[in-house]
Design an enzyme around this catalytic site. Structure first.
Site, short mmCIF file in Angstrom:
data_model
loop_
_atom_site.label_atom_id
_atom_site.label_comp_id
_atom_site.label_asym_id
_atom_site.label_seq_id
_atom_site.Cartn_x
_atom_site.Cartn_y
_atom_site.Cartn_z
CE1 TYR A 136 -99.94 -68.80 41.64
CE2 TYR A 136 -102.24 -68.47 42.21
CZ TYR A 136 -100.97 -67.96 41.99
OH TYR A 136 -100.73 -66.62 42.14
CG ASP A 159 -82.31 -77.69 42.46
OD1 ASP A 159 -81.26 -77.18 42.91
OD2 ASP A 159 -83.03 -77.12 41.62
#
Length: 602
Positions: free
Chosen positions: A103, A148
């Site tokens: 995170y 991507d």
């Protein structure tokens, strides 16, 4: 219920260890959550892989889960790379794969950063490019292509010193692939990746490769420095078509970065710039070589706003004046008289030129800052509501004459100022304003039923009064919007018409004619899910009896994670949609027992 719907609510524990705190984002292939690792007492990002095909067999589902694990292993292989989000683990919970990731606190993705603060300077964008290129190269050396690369998958976060955006990370390895490993592949013929950033060879069915990632990097950096993508269009299909068949929009802000972008965006992968060449070129922009020529003003950033606007109109010259009359027969003038006459004539011409210039500037100033046709005497401000009077019968044809609606309600405003597109000159504002406004208002427009973007561009004389920027309006596509939009509304405000209702609005329903905007964190009666269009032949009265059924069919609450045994579809119709002949209906969800919704919905 559709597999992959974001039904995992806040407070749920995944794999007996990870407590979901809140959702960080929803993508086409995953849902990302902030979670608390109860074993290590730290926060992590938890990615829930979306498996939308509920009709697949157990074998097909198992193959999808296997692919998710394989891709997580690819990303985990880049653990420790300074520019890659670390993958800690991949697990399975209730038959679905979840990826446990680092995170990154305080991170913002490049797409959101540009939307909030405007395009990056060329050197700063080149710094981002070097970091992303380093991450891609590390993957390519292991035989891993990302597939991507796009602005939403580039994160910028504070570094260890606290410098904002000092740390640059590539994420989104969810569809990465490692060739020649025998892993299962997608069988669909649709190209993977983000529309407008996927390489042309991938769109036409070619195999993934490093060159395709470099094309996507070029699209990403173009977005960073220009503020919009090189192939941005109104729909994903139009973007894909543009990637294959059209040239990218000319860059106007890129400066020294422009040749790199052009080389990365070559449609032929064999002619595309290599990673080595791109790295060298980007490094030269970030840190110019000693002894080289100094960067030009355009390479350092846009010109000061006053450069073009302060230039005086050119004074008329002899070549532009009318031809002299033929000489009158008679005695020639003396030298002194000829000199005096010449001086007087020159003075008259000069005074005439000054008068002409001042008259022109005064006329332009009277129409400042957007010109006589628009008619506004002062620059637009954020949140200004406007009434648009189009010169012809068709909306969005020609230049509208604008007037302000101070109440933003009583005059049934046609739209509202939602953002501003800054520019270095009036010419740049004209060239880039519409595309920049499309990008800056994209999120707002996506949540409303029937609106369009419109850029109000300053004139050359009005560029400085307009503060060097084009005003980005969101206007009703076929009629007024009847009130403030998006963040300019406040909880408790009553809806005059359904035109201002937007997706995920929470509603306080006091009566059939009194509906107010409510905070979704507090008690509310309904939530807006989307919109549907009813048949053109229906009257408004007929629509009100059929809209609930249409919404249940076209916008079923179950598709949004609402338990069909508890919730049901509802709808709202407004007079505006019938006056404009769009016949759009707002589809909502409510509890079947008529109770309130408490803010814990999916």
């Amino acid at each position: 219920m559709t597999s992959g719907s974001p039904t995992s609510g806040v407070g749920r524990v995944i794999a007996g260890r990870y407590l979901l705190l809140h959702r960080l984002g929803v993508g086409g292939m995953s849902h990302v959550w902030l979670a608390h690792d109860q074993r290590l007492a730290c926060e992590v990002a938890l990615k829930e892989i979306v498996l939308r095909d509920s009709g697949e067999t157990a074998q097909e589902r198992a193959a999808r889960v296997s692919r998710a694990r394989a891709r997580a292993r690819h990303a985990a292989g880049l653990r420790g790379h300074p520019h890659v989000v670390t993958v800690h683990d991949v697990l399975e919970h209730d038959g679905l794969p979840w990826i446990v990731m680092e995170y990154v606190a305080g991170a913002v993705d490049l797409r959101d950063l540009v939307a909030r603060r405007g395009p990056l300077a060329p050197a700063e964008c080149a710094r981002v490019g070097l970091a992303v290129l380093d991450a891609l190269t590390a993957g390519h050396e292991r035989g891993i292509t990302h597939r991507d690369v796009n602005p939403a998958n580039v994160l910028l976060a504070p570094d260890r010193t606290g410098a904002p955006y000092g740390r640059i990370l590539l994420t989104g390895h969810g569809i990465s692939v490692q060739p020649d490993t025998g892993e299962a592949r997608h069988t669909t013929s649709a190209p993977t990746g983000t529309a407008g950033c996927a390489a042309p060879e991938r769109i036409i069915g070619g195999p993934p490769g490093p060159a395709a990632d470099l094309f996507s990097l070029g699209c990403t950096l173009y977005h960073g420095v220009e503020g919009h993508g090189p192939f941005d269009r109104e729909s994903p299909l139009a973007q894909i078509t543009a990637v294959v068949a059209e040239e990218p929009r000319p860059a106007v802000r890129a400066g020294a970065l422009e040749p790199v972008l052009r080389a990365l965006l070559a449609k032929d992968p064999t002619r595309r710039m290599t990673a080595t060449a791109a790295g060298a070129a980007l490094a030269r922009i970030v840190t110019p070589q000693a002894g080289g020529r100094p960067p030009t003003r355009n390479e350092l950033g846009p010109r000061p706003r006053w450069t073009e606007a302060s230039a005086l109109p050119p004074v008329a010259t002899a070549s532009s004046a009318a031809p002299a009359p033929p000489p009158v027969p008679g005695r020639p003038l003396s030298h002194a008289l000829r000199a005096a006459a010449s001086t007087g004539l020159g003075l008259l011409l000069a005074l005439g030129a000054v008068w002409y210039a001042l008259a022109e500037r005064t006329a332009d100033a009277e129409a400042a800052p957007y010109g006589r046709a628009v008619g506004l005497a002062a620059p637009l401000r954020t949140g200004d509501c406007v009434v648009a009077d189009w010169p012809g019968a068709a909306r969005f044809s020609g230049t509208p004459r604008l007037s302000l609606d101070p109440t933003c309600r009583d005059g049934a405003p046609d739209g509202q100022v939602m953002a501003f597109a800054e520019a270095a000159s009036a010419n740049e504002a004209r060239a880039t304003g519409p595309a920049r406004c499309e990008e800056l208002t994209r999120e707002t427009r996506a949540r409303l039923a029937d609106v369009r973007s419109y850029a109000v561009v300053p004139t050359s004389a009005g560029f400085v009064p307009a503060e060097g920027r084009a005003a980005c309006l969101v206007l009703g596509a076929h009629g007024p919007v009847y009130g403030p939009l998006a963040g300019h509304r406040r909880p408790g405000a009553a809806f005059t018409d359904t035109a201002t209702m937007q997706k995920r609005d929470c509603l306080d329903v006091r009566s059939d004619r009194d509906v107010r905007l409510a905070s979704c964190a507090s008690r509310h009666d309904e939530q807006v899910l989307g919109f549907t269009r009813l048949a053109a032949g229906l009257t408004l009265a007929q629509a009100r009896t059929r809209s609930d059924t249409a919404c249940a069919r076209e916008v079923p609450p179950a598709d949004y994670g609402f338990d069909p045994s508890v919730y049901e579809a509802d709808s709202w119709t407004g007079e505006g949609a019938w006056k404009s002949a769009t016949h759009l209906v707002v589809c909502t969800v409510r509890k079947q027992n008529g109770g309130t919704m408490e803010g814990d919905e999916p």
